[in-house]
Motif scaffolding. Sequence first.
Motif, PDB file in Angstrom:
ATOM      1  N   PHE A  11       7.759 102.073 -21.363  1.00 54.95           N
ATOM      2  CA  PHE A  11       7.946 101.737 -23.025  1.00 54.95           C
ATOM      3  C   PHE A  11       9.472 100.907 -22.980  1.00 54.95           C
ATOM      4  O   PHE A  11      10.293 101.346 -22.575  1.00 54.95           O
ATOM      5  N   THR A  17      12.618 102.317 -29.685  1.00 52.70           N
ATOM      6  CA  THR A  17      12.245 102.869 -28.573  1.00 52.70           C
ATOM      7  C   THR A  17      13.394 103.802 -27.682  1.00 52.70           C
ATOM      8  O   THR A  17      13.129 104.837 -27.297  1.00 52.70           O
ATOM      9  N   ASN A  51      11.240 105.248 -20.251  1.00 49.23           N
ATOM     10  CA  ASN A  51      11.652 104.756 -21.625  1.00 49.23           C
ATOM     11  C   ASN A  51      12.772 103.500 -21.115  1.00 49.23           C
ATOM     12  O   ASN A  51      13.874 103.961 -20.652  1.00 49.23           O
TER      13      ASN A  51
END
Length: 208
Positions: A11, A17, A51
Amino acid sequence: MNITAADRLLFVGDSITDAGRDRADIASLGDGYVREIARSLRTAAGPTVINRGVNGNRVYDLEARWSADVVEHRPTVVTVKIGINDTWRRYDRGLLSPVDEFEACLDRLLARTRDELGARLVVITPFLLPVTPEQETWYEDLAPRTEAVLRVARAHDARTVRADLALPRAAEETGPAALAPDGVHPGPRGSRLIADAWLTAVAPGTRN
């Protein structure tokens, strides 16, 4: 989309995010929608989740770090959430991000990701939950930018997560501040809504 334990889900995006992740810890997912998605998937398929959100990023910042933060991790599924800072910086700093340039940059990133990695693509639309009258004016810039995101997603056969629809719809019942206190950054309920929208669009059957 069939998500399995062999997949590497990455992501990438801005603070929505990032969500406070520990940059020194590759396993840190932050406290936002990425963590919520990982929790749901680990009870099902159990893929690796990475992430790479960074606070304050615009689309051009993503391009500058794409090799190190995306390509080098060799993900099989890449989710991009970008756009609100490209709008916000116009209003708080006078820093423009013309929609055509924004669209061309995002197009380059998705094309590169598909060409170099063969990764499956997911795009989350930018969203806004105005909590001040001033923020209402941002739609002049954000609405065409959201349309640009949708065009790029269609061009690259990316799954589209319509956060711009899901969150305002929920805010009709809760009020915008209950989901994003400043109109931009989601709290726990807002993050869960984004996660659920992602799971519905990308991995149906894994929602908790």
